[in-house]
Design an enzyme around this catalytic site. Sequence first.
Site, PDB file in Angstrom:
ATOM      1  N   CYS A 145      -2.105   9.730   2.468  1.00 20.10           N
ATOM      2  CA  CYS A 145      -1.651   9.114   1.213  1.00 20.10           C
ATOM      3  C   CYS A 145      -2.570   9.457   0.052  1.00 20.10           C
ATOM      4  CB  CYS A 145      -1.548   7.609   1.369  1.00 20.10           C
ATOM      5  SG  CYS A 145      -3.100   6.844   1.858  1.00 20.10           S
ATOM      6  N   GLU A 163       0.885  -1.175   0.000  1.00 21.09           N
ATOM      7  CA  GLU A 163       0.000   0.000   0.000  1.00 21.09           C
ATOM      8  C   GLU A 163       0.920   1.221   0.000  1.00 21.09           C
ATOM      9  OE1 GLU A 163      -3.363   0.052  -0.029  1.00 21.09           O
ATOM     10  OE2 GLU A 163      -3.660  -2.110   0.051  1.00 21.09           O
TER      11      GLU A 163
END
Length: 495
Positions: free
Chosen positions: A272, A238
Amino acid sequence: MIVALENFYEVTMVRINPKGNQKNPAMKATLDAVLAKQKAAFDATPNSSWESRKAKLKTLGEVIKAHETDFIEAISADFGNRATEETLIAECLVIQGGINHAIKHTPKWMRPRKVPTALQFLPAKNRIIPQPLGVIGIISPWNYPLQLAIMPLVGALGAGNRAMIKPSEYTPKFSELLKSVLGKVFDEDEVFVATGGVEVAQAFSALPFDHLVFTGSTNVGRIVAKAAAENLVPCTLELGGKSPTIIDPSANMGTTVPRIANAKLLNAGQTCVAPDYVLMPQNQINAFSDAIIEQAETFYPKFAGNDDYTSIIADSHYARLQDLLDDAENKGAKIRVAGNDDKQQLAKERRIPLTVVTDTTPDMRIMQEEIFGPLLPIVPVETQEDALDYIQKRDRPLALYWFGEDNAKREQVLRQSISGGVTINDAAWHVIQEDIPFGGVGPSGMGAYHGEAGFQSFSHMKGVFYQSKLSQGKKLHPPYGPATHKMLGLMRKIM
Ligand code: NAD
């Protein structure tokens, strides 16, 4: 100020190997011993019942709720300041939703699935039997330290696994708290938290887990993937990147501006999936810049000393963001900073107000590196094709945002761009939809989790073929002869 001169990735690299490859045999022995214990415990009960998984998920939810205030305080102390509501919205609420969703749906996901059997093999049957993998390693970052350690754990426990977690060294108070809180309710052979610096992270990523979930930067992701490859450990990565935001001329600016401002300023841009940069027509840039600066000032009448606004995590990241601005300004960009706070006070608190950067060019570092802070560059594009071309020529992003009311153009973007996920007419919300997978693509990640996607990532979806007593398969056994050829002919016709 050596670090201040480096870019985001180099900031990370300085941390990766501050004094060469430090060895700590005692720490490595502890990690090896815990993994061996977890593997032995797993082997003793390799297919845990739904009741035992549910009990673990409930316990996890309860212990986090019981220590919510402690987590809020520890995270805020690690950041310098983190708004309580941000921790509640972006960490506690997400976890609660993830656990409730897993408790509701895992019994269905766990069931063996009937799948069709090709005509030539009937009346045999096929099934897919989901099976726990064993021990899942979880390496998590600092920006949402609770959510990003716990959400993979929810997937791992729901799928019947055991887990070892390595949280970030950037949030030491949080990491110690996590270790003590989970240690109260889980035995070491169920869930274990390994705290410590980069040398712990390196040793951790080299362990022969059954699966490794890494959340962090693309650069460290490459290193982790290499370490995992030594043991052929499958990885869910991720990662980060630059998430573009397209504002179509058809967008309703009354809703677009506050939504972008909110997603960009949550956690001071250290998200993010924060909108990294905006693509919009040149003739709308001034009005948009005015509006978003005004919006930021409405959200945060003051940035310094305001408990609602989050500090930048560390001096190195603060310096990195200032360097991105200096580089852009030196190359001709125009910089507008929201608010009117005292600069020294802002620096003391490691706060950066929303900063809009216009007249950008591709050679600026701010247009090349993931920003991960409250700086918002704007790229002029005259048509949607120009915007798509700009995005397609760069790394595939973790998220993409499109604002507008023109459905045909919206569909064009969805068809022609490749990104981990998308939110339309808002930003970041796709991440917490438990019914859609969350993950990146290419340099922004591989694999996915959340909801059923997480269950499948942390399970082995075992294919099982049940042969029938009526099978004609022996006609394909040697010695080959006319019966074999007749059978082959028949199979070729129906396959
Ligand atoms: P990072 O990559 O620097 O660190 C992440 C984790 O990796 C930490 O736990 C750290 O201890 C560990 N680590 C560091 N060096 C290592 C090494 N050599 N070997 C093994 N592990 C090592 O990331 P960060 O600064 O903590 O987080 C910011 C980055 O994470 C940004 O790029 C952001 O986009 C990304 N991120 C992605 C997601 C997502 O879900 N895709 C979520 C949050 C953050």
